[in-house]
Design a protein around this motif. Structure first.
Motif, PDB file in Angstrom:
ATOM      1  N   PHE A   1       0.838  -1.192   0.000  1.00 15.77           N
ATOM      2  CA  PHE A   1       0.000   0.000   0.000  1.00 15.77           C
ATOM      3  C   PHE A   1       0.879   1.249   0.000  1.00 15.77           C
ATOM      4  O   PHE A   1       1.299   1.726   1.044  1.00 15.77           O
ATOM      5  CB  PHE A   1      -0.911   0.020   1.229  1.00 15.77           C
TER       6      PHE A   1
ATOM      7  N   ASP B   1     -12.986   6.258   2.494  1.00 16.81           N
ATOM      8  CA  ASP B   1     -12.674   5.196   3.442  1.00 16.81           C
ATOM      9  C   ASP B   1     -11.604   5.692   4.404  1.00 16.81           C
ATOM     10  O   ASP B   1     -10.991   6.748   4.195  1.00 16.81           O
ATOM     11  CB  ASP B   1     -12.198   3.942   2.692  1.00 16.81           C
TER      12      ASP B   1
ATOM     13  N   ASN C   1     -10.645   7.443  -3.440  1.00 18.62           N
ATOM     14  CA  ASN C   1     -10.973   6.071  -3.077  1.00 18.62           C
ATOM     15  C   ASN C   1      -9.703   5.243  -2.989  1.00 18.62           C
ATOM     16  O   ASN C   1      -8.780   5.402  -3.783  1.00 18.62           O
ATOM     17  CB  ASN C   1     -11.915   5.468  -4.123  1.00 18.62           C
ATOM     18  N   PHE C   2      -9.676   4.319  -2.024  1.00 20.76           N
ATOM     19  CA  PHE C   2      -8.559   3.410  -1.830  1.00 20.76           C
ATOM     20  C   PHE C   2      -9.010   1.993  -2.168  1.00 20.76           C
ATOM     21  O   PHE C   2     -10.067   1.548  -1.725  1.00 20.76           O
ATOM     22  CB  PHE C   2      -8.072   3.474  -0.388  1.00 20.76           C
ATOM     23  N   GLY C   3      -8.222   1.287  -2.965  1.00 22.73           N
ATOM     24  CA  GLY C   3      -8.493  -0.116  -3.228  1.00 22.73           C
ATOM     25  C   GLY C   3      -9.518  -0.329  -4.331  1.00 22.73           C
ATOM     26  O   GLY C   3      -9.601   0.429  -5.301  1.00 22.73           O
ATOM     27  N   SER C   4     -10.309  -1.391  -4.177  1.00 19.97           N
ATOM     28  CA  SER C   4     -11.276  -1.762  -5.209  1.00 19.97           C
ATOM     29  C   SER C   4     -12.340  -0.674  -5.367  1.00 19.97           C
ATOM     30  O   SER C   4     -12.620   0.093  -4.432  1.00 19.97           O
ATOM     31  CB  SER C   4     -11.937  -3.099  -4.866  1.00 19.97           C
TER      32      SER C   4
ATOM     33  N   VAL D   1      -3.172   1.903  -5.981  1.00 20.11           N
ATOM     34  CA  VAL D   1      -4.425   1.563  -5.290  1.00 20.11           C
ATOM     35  C   VAL D   1      -5.340   2.768  -5.117  1.00 20.11           C
ATOM     36  O   VAL D   1      -6.389   2.671  -4.489  1.00 20.11           O
ATOM     37  CB  VAL D   1      -4.118   0.961  -3.902  1.00 20.11           C
ATOM     38  N   TRP D   2      -4.967   3.919  -5.694  1.00 18.99           N
ATOM     39  CA  TRP D   2      -5.726   5.154  -5.484  1.00 18.99           C
ATOM     40  C   TRP D   2      -6.482   5.560  -6.748  1.00 18.99           C
ATOM     41  O   TRP D   2      -5.934   5.501  -7.851  1.00 18.99           O
ATOM     42  CB  TRP D   2      -4.779   6.298  -5.089  1.00 18.99           C
TER      43      TRP D   2
END
Length: 293
Positions: free
Chosen positions: A53, A76, A108-111, A129-130
């Motif tokens: 990350f 998140d 947003n982070f991740g999926s 991941v961003w």
């Protein structure tokens, strides 16, 4: 004291139901935002120690800072921690997501959640991941979710309206809560900021810093209205808007439809203040919003 309106009896069932559902949604988002804030330190701890990350790069932070936006939301805890870590490098204010769809750019982070596409969000930047998103019809307007609401008493003293999940409570009657509502204006359902004037008092709403002129040359206007059912039941309502030491006065007359006033031109974000008052407050079911033209 003369009761200015009944607020519930005068509403159609649809209006009452819509307000109830909106209050329930807002309560859920407020609770979620509190949980989000509580998890920030934990998320940041994990972000620092998980090799997969990576933090947003300087280029990605510059992309966020380069947005013509007074605010940026975090979807998140990890996104909120990342933005908070770079607050000194960002002009937009940072907020956890409070309402859906978001009222501005969203980190947003991740999926990517499925409801992003359903809400019409557009991806404007991506890195590892961003992802950075914004509503398709986004305009950098004053953010009510970060506003401070006060009442100016007859002697000039200020009294803070109590923040609640449904807005800001300025007095016990429900009509004295400054909040988003959906009302009927000129026969159409409209969502706007409800601000019922109070007898011998001024309602003062201070929004977070915002520019009233965009880089594309668009100018901000205030739009005011009375709920259709209240038209013809009283007199005018006065709105005063102040930003960067400049002010305009706008008088909303007692008739159907929206009435408009152009705001002073300010290119750098500054606090924007709206003051609402009326010589006669009975059934002055007033509402306002902003738009860029």
């Amino acid at each position: 004291m003369t009761e200015p309106d009944t607020d519930v009896r005068d509403e159609t069932p649809d209006e009452e139901s819509a307000d109830t559902h909106e209050l329930e949604r807002n309560t859920i988002f407020v609770l979620a935002a509190l949980l989000l804030a509580a998890l920030v330190s934990i998320a940041f701890f994990n972000l620092d120690r998980h090799p997969a990350f990576s933090k947003p790069s300087d280029d990605f932070i510059e992309a966020i800072d380069g947005l013509d936006a007074p605010i940026v939301f975090a979807n998140d805890p990890v996104a909120l921690a990342a933005l908070d870590d770079r607050q000194a490098d960002l002009r937009p204010a940072i907020y956890p997501l409070q309402t859906w769809p978001p009222e501005g750019p969203l980190l947003n982070f991740g999926s990517i959640p499925a409801d992003f596409e359903r809400a019409g969000l557009e991806a404007i930047a991506e890195e590892s991941v961003w992802t950075l998103w914004k509503p398709a019809d986004y305009a950098p307007l004053p953010f009510f979710g970060g506003a401070r609401v006060e009442v100016i008493e007859p002697d000039g003293t200020r009294r803070l309206c109590e923040p609640t999940s449904g807005g800001h409570k300025c007095a016990e009657p429900s009509w004295n809560r400054v909040r988003h509502r959906t009302i009927t204006v000129d026969g159409e359902r409209q969502r706007c900021i409800w601000a019922h004037p109070m007898e011998d008092r001024i309602i003062r709403i201070t929004f977070p810093p915002v520019a009233t002129e965009t880089g594309e040359g668009r100018q901000m206007w205030i739009r005011t209205a009375l709920r259709d059912a209240a038209v013809g039941a009283g007199g005018h309502i006065d709105f005063q808007v102040t930003i960067d030491g400049q002010e305009i006065r706008h008088r909303h007359t007692d008739r159907r439809g929206w009435q408009n006033a152009k705001l002073p031109s300010v290119e750098e974000p500054r606090e924007l203040i709206v003051e609402v008052s009326a010589p006669s407050v009975g059934r002055r079911h007033s509402c306002f919003e902003f738009e860029l033209r």
